[in-house]
Design a protein around this motif. Structure first.
Motif, PDB file in Angstrom:
ATOM      1  N   PRO A   1      -2.481   7.519  -0.852  1.00 48.62           N
ATOM      2  CA  PRO A   1      -3.169   8.008  -2.044  1.00 48.62           C
ATOM      3  C   PRO A   1      -2.517   9.278  -2.558  1.00 48.62           C
ATOM      4  CG  PRO A   1      -4.748   7.356  -0.363  1.00 48.62           C
ATOM      5  CD  PRO A   1      -3.398   7.323   0.282  1.00 48.62           C
TER       6      PRO A   1
ATOM      7  N   GLN B   1       0.827  -1.203   0.000  1.00 52.10           N
ATOM      8  CA  GLN B   1       0.000   0.000   0.000  1.00 52.10           C
ATOM      9  C   GLN B   1       0.862   1.254   0.000  1.00 52.10           C
ATOM     10  OE1 GLN B   1      -3.434   0.201  -0.148  1.00 52.10           O
ATOM     11  NE2 GLN B   1      -3.139  -1.934  -0.708  1.00 52.10           N
TER      12      GLN B   1
ATOM     13  N   GLY C   1      -4.486   4.097  -4.410  1.00 50.31           N
ATOM     14  CA  GLY C   1      -5.765   4.619  -3.963  1.00 50.31           C
ATOM     15  C   GLY C   1      -6.451   5.495  -4.984  1.00 50.31           C
TER      16      GLY C   1
END
Length: 244
Positions: A14, A11, A56
Motif C-alpha cells: 500500500p 499485489q 491497497g
C-alpha cells in the motif's frame, strides 16, 4: 485492446504519502514507470478496481492518477471503453523535449543573471552531493538530487510564471527522464554536463548557461527516443493507441 490481466493483479505494498506528494501522484509515477519499462504494454486497459486492489487504496486516488497519466500522454481515455496505455509517437516526444529544452535554457539564462550568492552556493553544493551518488552508483539518490538541482535552477530565475510552465512541461517528459538513470554511464555523463552548467552560472555567463542546459535536455531526448523506439518495436503492432 489488450485487457488488464495478471500484471496489474499482482499485489503491491500500500502506498503512503511522502515528501508532500499525494497518493494519486505516487500512483501515477508508479504506473508511468511500469509503462516506460515495458511492464504495462501499449493497448493494455487500466481498470480502477484492479489498480485499487493492487495498491491497497480506494478508487478515488486511482481515478485521479489515471487523469494525471492521461495528461502526461502515457494513457488515453477512450469514450465508453476506458483508459488504455498509450505511447507518444517519436515526433510527439521530440516536440515535448524541444519545449523542455527551450524552457530549461531560458531558466539557465535567467538564473545566471539573477541567482543570489546563496542560491549559487546551494546549486554548487547540490552538484558536489550529486558527485557522491555517482561515485556510489546510487541511481535513486542521483534522481532525487538531480530533481533538486534543476528545481534550484528554476527558482533562481525569480520568475514564478516561467517556473510553473517549466514544471508543467517537465511533468510530461519526467517518465522518460527517469529512464536514463538506470545507466551508470549516463549518471557520470549527466554530472559532467552539470559541471559546465554550474561553472557558467557561477561566473554569470548567460549565453553559455542557456546553451548547455538546452544541450543537456536534448541529450536526454536522444536517449529517450532510442528507448521509445525499442518499446514500440517490442509491443504488439496492432491496436496500439498513440498520441500524434
Amino acid at each position: 485492446m489488450i485487457e488488464l490481466t495478471q500484471s496489474l493483479a499482482m499485489q503491491s505494498a500500500p502506498l503512503e504519502p511522502s515528501d508532500g506528494v499525494g497518493i494519486a501522484q505516487q500512483l501515477c509515477q508508479t504506473l508511468e514507470d511500469d509503462i516506460v519499462t515495458g511492464k504495462l504494454p501499449p493497448g493494455q486497459r487500466l481498470e480502477e478496481p484492479l489498480l485499487a486492489k493492487r495498491f491497497g487504496v480506494s478508487r478515488t486516488p486511482v481515478r485521479e492518477a489515471l487523469q494525471l497519466l492521461t495528461a502526461s500522454e502515457l494513457a488515453e481515455k477512450i469514450p465508453n471503453k476506458g483508459v488504455y496505455v498509450s505511447l507518444a509517437t517519436p515526433e510527439r516526444l521530440t516536440a515535448m523535449f524541444e519545449s523542455m529544452a527551450e524552457l530549461e535554457g531560458m531558466c539557465g539564462r535567467l538564473a545566471a543573471k539573477r541567482m543570489t550568492s546563496g542560491e549559487r552556493h546551494n546549486l554548487d553544493k547540490l552538484h558536489h552531493e550529486l558527485a557522491e551518488t555517482v561515485r556510489l552508483g546510487d541511481s535513486d539518490g542521483y534522481e532525487t538530487l538531480n530533481r533538486a538541482f534543476h528545481n534550484t535552477l528554476y527558482r533562481g530565475t525569480h520568475n514564478d510564471v516561467l517556473v510553473d510552465v517549466t514544471l508543467s512541461v517537465r511533468r510530461r517528459v519526467a517518465p522518460f527522464r527517469r529512464v536514463q538513470f538506470t545507466s551508470m554511464s549516463r549518471l557520470a555523463s549527466s554530472h559532467a554536463e552539470h559541471q559546465g552548467i554550474v561553472d557558467a552560472i557561477l561566473r554569470g555567463d548567460v549565453s553559455v548557461a542557456e546553451q548547455l542546459l538546452y544541450d543537456h535536455i536534448m541529450a536526454v531526448h536522444d536517449i529517450s527516443q532510442d528507448y521509445l523506439i525499442s518499446l514500440r518495436e517490442a509491443s504488439p503492432a496492432n491496436d496500439m493507441p498513440a498520441f500524434k
